[in-house]
Design a protein around this motif. Structure first.
Motif, PDB file in Angstrom:
ATOM      1  N   MET A  49       0.859  -1.181   0.000  1.00  0.00           N
ATOM      2  CA  MET A  49       0.000   0.000   0.000  1.00  0.00           C
ATOM      3  C   MET A  49       0.891   1.225   0.000  1.00  0.00           C
ATOM      4  SD  MET A  49      -3.223  -0.919   2.406  1.00  0.00           S
ATOM      5  CE  MET A  49      -2.609  -2.219   3.446  1.00  0.00           C
ATOM      6  N   LEU A  50       0.355   2.342  -0.476  1.00  0.00           N
ATOM      7  CA  LEU A  50       1.083   3.605  -0.524  1.00  0.00           C
ATOM      8  C   LEU A  50       0.536   4.528   0.553  1.00  0.00           C
ATOM      9  CD1 LEU A  50       0.823   4.101  -4.373  1.00  0.00           C
ATOM     10  CD2 LEU A  50       2.840   3.369  -3.124  1.00  0.00           C
ATOM     11  N   TYR A  51       1.432   5.300   1.175  1.00  0.00           N
ATOM     12  CA  TYR A  51       1.038   6.230   2.231  1.00  0.00           C
ATOM     13  C   TYR A  51       1.647   7.596   1.945  1.00  0.00           C
ATOM     14  CZ  TYR A  51      -0.256   2.143   4.997  1.00  0.00           C
ATOM     15  OH  TYR A  51      -0.839   0.987   5.450  1.00  0.00           O
ATOM     16  N   LEU A  63     -10.227  14.303  -2.444  1.00  0.00           N
ATOM     17  CA  LEU A  63     -10.271  12.902  -2.029  1.00  0.00           C
ATOM     18  C   LEU A  63     -11.527  12.595  -1.217  1.00  0.00           C
ATOM     19  CD1 LEU A  63      -6.540  12.277  -1.105  1.00  0.00           C
ATOM     20  CD2 LEU A  63      -7.789  11.401  -3.091  1.00  0.00           C
ATOM     21  N   SER A  64     -12.070  13.601  -0.532  1.00  0.00           N
ATOM     22  CA  SER A  64     -13.301  13.370   0.223  1.00  0.00           C
ATOM     23  C   SER A  64     -14.511  13.314  -0.707  1.00  0.00           C
ATOM     24  CB  SER A  64     -13.492  14.441   1.298  1.00  0.00           C
ATOM     25  OG  SER A  64     -13.779  15.689   0.706  1.00  0.00           O
ATOM     26  N   ILE A  65     -14.398  13.908  -1.898  1.00  0.00           N
ATOM     27  CA  ILE A  65     -15.488  13.879  -2.877  1.00  0.00           C
ATOM     28  C   ILE A  65     -15.432  12.590  -3.691  1.00  0.00           C
ATOM     29  CG2 ILE A  65     -16.376  15.000  -4.974  1.00  0.00           C
ATOM     30  CD1 ILE A  65     -15.330  17.664  -3.761  1.00  0.00           C
ATOM     31  N   ASN A  66     -14.227  12.197  -4.106  1.00  0.00           N
ATOM     32  CA  ASN A  66     -14.060  10.994  -4.925  1.00  0.00           C
ATOM     33  C   ASN A  66     -12.780  10.300  -4.483  1.00  0.00           C
ATOM     34  OD1 ASN A  66     -13.871   9.015  -6.863  1.00  0.00           O
ATOM     35  ND2 ASN A  66     -13.681  10.402  -8.595  1.00  0.00           N
ATOM     36  N   GLU A  91      -7.910   6.396   1.165  1.00  0.00           N
ATOM     37  CA  GLU A  91      -8.671   6.495   2.406  1.00  0.00           C
ATOM     38  C   GLU A  91      -7.841   7.220   3.454  1.00  0.00           C
ATOM     39  OE1 GLU A  91      -9.605   2.336   2.865  1.00  0.00           O
ATOM     40  OE2 GLU A  91      -7.803   1.986   4.070  1.00  0.00           O
ATOM     41  N   ARG A  92      -8.482   8.142   4.116  1.00  0.00           N
ATOM     42  CA  ARG A  92      -7.815   8.879   5.186  1.00  0.00           C
ATOM     43  C   ARG A  92      -7.738   7.982   6.412  1.00  0.00           C
ATOM     44  NH1 ARG A  92      -9.724  14.685   7.612  1.00  0.00           N
ATOM     45  NH2 ARG A  92      -8.390  14.579   9.439  1.00  0.00           N
ATOM     46  N   ILE A 121      -3.324   4.656   0.041  1.00  0.00           N
ATOM     47  CA  ILE A 121      -3.898   4.219  -1.231  1.00  0.00           C
ATOM     48  C   ILE A 121      -3.938   2.702  -1.211  1.00  0.00           C
ATOM     49  CG2 ILE A 121      -3.670   4.167  -3.745  1.00  0.00           C
ATOM     50  CD1 ILE A 121      -2.184   6.848  -3.523  1.00  0.00           C
ATOM     51  N   VAL A 122      -5.155   2.170  -1.312  1.00  0.00           N
ATOM     52  CA  VAL A 122      -5.370   0.725  -1.362  1.00  0.00           C
ATOM     53  C   VAL A 122      -5.453   0.347  -2.840  1.00  0.00           C
ATOM     54  CG1 VAL A 122      -6.868  -1.172  -0.689  1.00  0.00           C
ATOM     55  CG2 VAL A 122      -6.609   0.809   0.838  1.00  0.00           C
ATOM     56  N   PRO A 123      -4.434  -0.324  -3.367  1.00  0.00           N
ATOM     57  CA  PRO A 123      -4.389  -0.613  -4.802  1.00  0.00           C
ATOM     58  C   PRO A 123      -5.433  -1.638  -5.227  1.00  0.00           C
ATOM     59  CG  PRO A 123      -2.233  -0.895  -3.785  1.00  0.00           C
ATOM     60  CD  PRO A 123      -3.229  -0.758  -2.688  1.00  0.00           C
TER      61      PRO A 123
END
Length: 140
Positions: A49-51, A63-66, A91-92, A121-123
């Motif tokens: 996963m990416l952070y 990111l909160s919209i899409n 996801e926050r 980021i969940v790939p």
């Protein structure tokens, strides 16, 4: 295992993650309200996963919209170039245990700003290609 396509080689998932782990700067693409934005972000990887960290602003709002995102890194030498693209869901991090774990990643802002919001980021799709660099063939 890489798959050759002439001067283009498709990277395996392991090779993509190795490339992602070798860099710390990438580009995050997000869409909101019919607009596409691309942001340079420094990042770290863990468990495929990416952070990254961010402050309140356009990126976090979008990111909160899409939550659908694309993330890209690339690199080149005199002999080859390569690119890796990750598509997935951002996801926050909200749970303190997740934030504490993320705080152990080797990541700090490049700019002297406070960035307390962690995003993961969940790939859902990871792909990459390596390109042999050579002179352009004769056109005519």
């Amino acid at each position: 295992m890489t798959i050759g396509l002439g001067p283009i080689t498709e990277l395996s998932a392991d090779e993509c993650w190795e490339a992602l782990g070798s860099r710390s700067l990438g580009r995050l693409a997000v869409t909101a309200a019919g607009t596409v934005d691309i942001f340079p972000v420094n990042y770290a990887t863990r468990d495929r996963m990416l952070y990254f960290r961010t402050a309140p602003g356009t990126k976090l709002l979008e990111l909160s919209i899409n939550d659908r995102v694309a993330f890209e890194i690339d690199g080149a030498t005199d002999e080859e170039a390569w690119s890796v693209v990750v598509k997935g869901r951002a996801e926050r991090l909200e749970l303190q245990s997740e934030i504490d774990a993320a705080d152990t990643l080797p990541l700090s802002p490049w700019l002297p700003t406070l960035k307390y919001r962690w995003v993961r980021i969940v790939p859902e799709e990871v792909s990459g290609r390596r390109f042999e660099r050579a002179p352009e063939p004769e056109r005519y």
